[in-house]
Design an enzyme around this catalytic site. Sequence first.
Site, PDB file in Angstrom:
ATOM      1  N   GLU A  54       0.824  -1.210   0.000  1.00 47.37           N
ATOM      2  CA  GLU A  54       0.000   0.000   0.000  1.00 47.37           C
ATOM      3  C   GLU A  54       0.858   1.259   0.000  1.00 47.37           C
ATOM      4  O   GLU A  54       0.555   2.232  -0.701  1.00 47.37           O
ATOM      5  CB  GLU A  54      -0.942   0.003   1.212  1.00 47.37           C
ATOM      6  N   ARG A  97       0.602   3.808  -3.168  1.00 49.14           N
ATOM      7  CA  ARG A  97      -0.015   5.102  -2.860  1.00 49.14           C
ATOM      8  C   ARG A  97       1.023   6.205  -2.671  1.00 49.14           C
ATOM      9  O   ARG A  97       0.899   7.281  -3.263  1.00 49.14           O
ATOM     10  CB  ARG A  97      -0.871   4.996  -1.587  1.00 49.14           C
ATOM     11  N   ASP A 150      -4.904  -9.823  -8.112  1.00 50.67           N
ATOM     12  CA  ASP A 150      -5.192  -8.906  -9.213  1.00 50.67           C
ATOM     13  C   ASP A 150      -4.003  -8.181  -9.844  1.00 50.67           C
ATOM     14  O   ASP A 150      -3.651  -8.411 -11.000  1.00 50.67           O
ATOM     15  CB  ASP A 150      -6.257  -7.881  -8.793  1.00 50.67           C
ATOM     16  N   GLU A 168     -12.657   0.305  -9.641  1.00 54.96           N
ATOM     17  CA  GLU A 168     -12.270  -0.676 -10.677  1.00 54.96           C
ATOM     18  C   GLU A 168     -13.226  -0.714 -11.873  1.00 54.96           C
ATOM     19  O   GLU A 168     -12.789  -0.882 -13.024  1.00 54.96           O
ATOM     20  CB  GLU A 168     -12.144  -2.068 -10.053  1.00 54.96           C
ATOM     21  N   THR A 227      -1.231   0.741 -10.263  1.00 50.84           N
ATOM     22  CA  THR A 227      -2.501   0.167  -9.830  1.00 50.84           C
ATOM     23  C   THR A 227      -3.282   1.110  -8.918  1.00 50.84           C
ATOM     24  O   THR A 227      -4.435   0.822  -8.589  1.00 50.84           O
ATOM     25  CB  THR A 227      -2.265  -1.191  -9.135  1.00 50.84           C
TER      26      THR A 227
END
Length: 636
Positions: free
Chosen positions: A262, A266, A395, A529, A615
């Site tokens: 994360e 981010r 994913d 998404e 992503t």
Amino acid sequence: MTTPALLPLSGRRIPTLSPGAASFPHHRATLRLSEKFILLLILSAFITLCFGAFFFLPDNSKHKRFDLGLEDVLIPHIEAPKGANSLFSAGLGAHHREEEESLRDKIRADHERALQEAKEKLSKSRDELRAEIQTEKSKVLEDLKKEGPKPLPPVPMPKVVGVNDGDPGEPDIKEKRDKIREMMKHAWDSYRQYGWGHNELKPLAKKGHSTNIFGNSQMGATIVDALDSLYMMGLHDEFKDGQEWIEQNLDFSVNAEVSVFEVNIRFIGGLLAAYYLSGQEVFKVKAVQLAEKLLPAFNTPTGIPWAMVNLKSGVGRNWGWASAGSSILAEFGTLHMEFVHLTYLTGNPAYYQKVMHIRKLLAKMDRPNGLYPNYLNPRTGRWGQHHTSVGGLGDSFYEYLLKAWLMSDKTDTEARKTYDDAIEAIERHLIRKSNGGLTFIGEWKNGHLERKMGHLTCFAGGMFALGADGSPDDKAGHYLQLGAEIAHTCHESYDRTVLKLGPEAFKFDSGLEAVAVRQNEKYYILRPEVIETYWYMWRFTHDPKYRQWGWEAAQAIDKYCRVSGGFSGVKDVYSSNPTYDDVQQSFFLAETLKYLYLLFSSDDLMPLESWVFNTEAHPLPKERAQTTAEWRALKQ
């Protein structure tokens, strides 16, 4: 009850039971660890000096000479000339004795000085010791500040295009885009007013919010995540506010255990994107500072990183729920894009080497049915539970294989081949059509297919479209069509709810299709998404239905998720009176609103020929001709 006493032995602390420990004064038992450490250090030094005295001081009782070999240590350059007489030898011996005595005198002086310092330390009170420790800490910090970070090497700034404007031309589309910008401003202004500096916002309680992925830190995740969206939307005053906070307050030397994945997507992704868009050096410097804090997570027997790392201590561990201490495919497989850019910007090949090591390790492993399980043990290098998903846990691993190829300007053919092989296995084992004709991607669990699809999986429609060009065996049309079918299925999951917002997961069995069954799967937490896939499909087909579907979602978000203090997720998309979860996720500003804004902009805003989105929807420039030589050199 006795208290364990810690005794120094070979640098380790071994607990032993001291019979008199129970009678120790209470303040002794509550000494802070740093104070104990100082006392133990003094005691260790004392013992060491005693041993030194035993070995190095002369033994007066036996009048033995301790040969220090000074002829080898102190005067190795002196060689006796041929034919030297005994006078030279006698002189050399006298020189030896003088040097030897001088060394002994020095040892005695050091020994006495250390003993005196030890006595002084032991005579001080606890408060005096604490003050002394604090003074030493302050001195170290001051010295570090004076040194400052090492300057980064100058590298060519990749040529960036299409970073703002993107006027769509048509007035009605421009009006929709302006509405998305207004939603972004409401989300940002609310965070600015009620949650500034916190990681996220509780828009109903109107206060800051954080989750365990950021540990106990307040690192302004929403600020970093939103920067590039603000820049693209022309909200430059807001961008400047965020930049000033980062310059003055963003500090990674905190005692916080954070998610490597994360924080990478981010923070590092967000800072790198802000740097490439604006050219402001502070973003690059901060990204590199944080990346250095993540590197200890790779200190495992296999090189597969831990899921979490403490930014201060560098200690890593995995999530307790993750299949017997395993690392997660989507987490350790979603580092490549950012780490390649870090190597380019720093000249340090370690970042590139670590992600390539992960790829090479996976290439050597057997894969059940050609599928990658979601769990891999970083100690043993073996798969955990055989669970494969293109949604949560799996994913973005597949996404980054494709995007590594795209980011390399299609030169990383190894990444493309790995992606193609993985997608072929996914299509064979996971993709099915429902009785009602909806194409969905299920999950493989211990030898059987679960006919359930998550909201997270809906990103795959855009991935199939993005990877269509370059597909083997002239399958470009097939994969573009597959992307369209996934987009249609995910739109149905939205359309079949009361709020016209998609649930977290939906099933395709027992006569139900694209509908959530369990109560804990009916929530919507501002996820991007589905809209992400709409945007990619719009870019590749310009079919107006994707803008129509995106506008439906934007209206539903504005109607049901907007509150006076920002935007909140809802707990049940099938209820006409939804309750809020009271969290404005940082990815709402980074992804959901950005993809909506891009959907209603012209294609020359962030053109896919020049940019690859990570992503978390942070754009990174492709390797282009003007920088290819530098990239290649660093990867050797």
